[in-house]
Design a protein around this motif. Sequence first.
Motif, short mmCIF file in Angstrom:
data_model
loop_
_atom_site.label_atom_id
_atom_site.label_comp_id
_atom_site.label_asym_id
_atom_site.label_seq_id
_atom_site.Cartn_x
_atom_site.Cartn_y
_atom_site.Cartn_z
N VAL A 48 0.84 -1.20 0.00
CA VAL A 48 0.00 0.00 0.00
C VAL A 48 0.88 1.25 0.00
CG1 VAL A 48 -1.59 1.36 1.43
CG2 VAL A 48 -2.04 -1.07 1.04
N GLN A 51 2.00 2.10 -3.39
CA GLN A 51 0.92 2.59 -4.23
C GLN A 51 0.58 4.05 -3.93
OE1 GLN A 51 -2.24 -0.16 -3.48
NE2 GLN A 51 -1.59 -1.56 -5.09
N VAL A 52 0.46 4.37 -2.65
CA VAL A 52 0.03 5.71 -2.27
C VAL A 52 1.22 6.68 -2.10
CG1 VAL A 52 -2.11 4.93 -1.20
CG2 VAL A 52 -0.05 5.19 0.21
N LYS A 53 2.43 6.13 -2.21
CA LYS A 53 3.66 6.93 -2.12
C LYS A 53 3.72 7.76 -0.84
CE LYS A 53 4.53 6.98 -6.98
NZ LYS A 53 3.78 7.17 -8.14
N LYS A 54 3.43 7.09 0.27
CA LYS A 54 3.56 7.75 1.58
C LYS A 54 4.01 6.71 2.60
CE LYS A 54 -0.60 9.35 2.68
NZ LYS A 54 -1.93 9.63 3.18
N VAL A 56 3.72 4.47 5.56
CA VAL A 56 2.59 3.82 6.21
C VAL A 56 3.09 2.90 7.32
CG1 VAL A 56 0.63 2.24 5.83
CG2 VAL A 56 1.21 3.92 4.11
N TYR A 77 -3.06 6.15 8.69
CA TYR A 77 -3.52 5.54 7.44
C TYR A 77 -3.32 4.02 7.51
CZ TYR A 77 -4.10 4.93 2.38
OH TYR A 77 -4.53 4.54 1.14
N GLU A 81 -6.04 0.89 7.23
CA GLU A 81 -5.83 -0.20 6.27
C GLU A 81 -5.88 -1.55 6.98
OE1 GLU A 81 -5.39 -0.58 2.87
OE2 GLU A 81 -6.08 1.48 2.72
#
Length: 91
Positions: A48, A51-54, A56, A77, A81
């Motif tokens: 994830v 994908q979200v480029k942060k 986590v 986040y 998830e």
Amino acid sequence: MNIKVERWNDHEIRFVEVEPSEWWAVLADVTKPLELQNSSVARRLRAVAKQVKKDVISKHPLLTTGGKQEMLIVSEYGIYEAVTQSRKEEA
């Protein structure tokens, strides 16, 4: 290192302040009450994050009853998830 503990459905969840006013939860404390496998959730959160480029999920040293240990911690986040992976009603 600032740590706080919050309770959710009679389970303690430890939070670590990684930056001022930015608290991340110990992944094992999140997955246990949700009856999820820590390794499976960690693998999904790493995917994830790409994908979200942060950020986590990360590792952070914590003092435990067994001494200092590297623990996986997750952002807000990441907590959401993880919760969406559980089939428990409380989630």
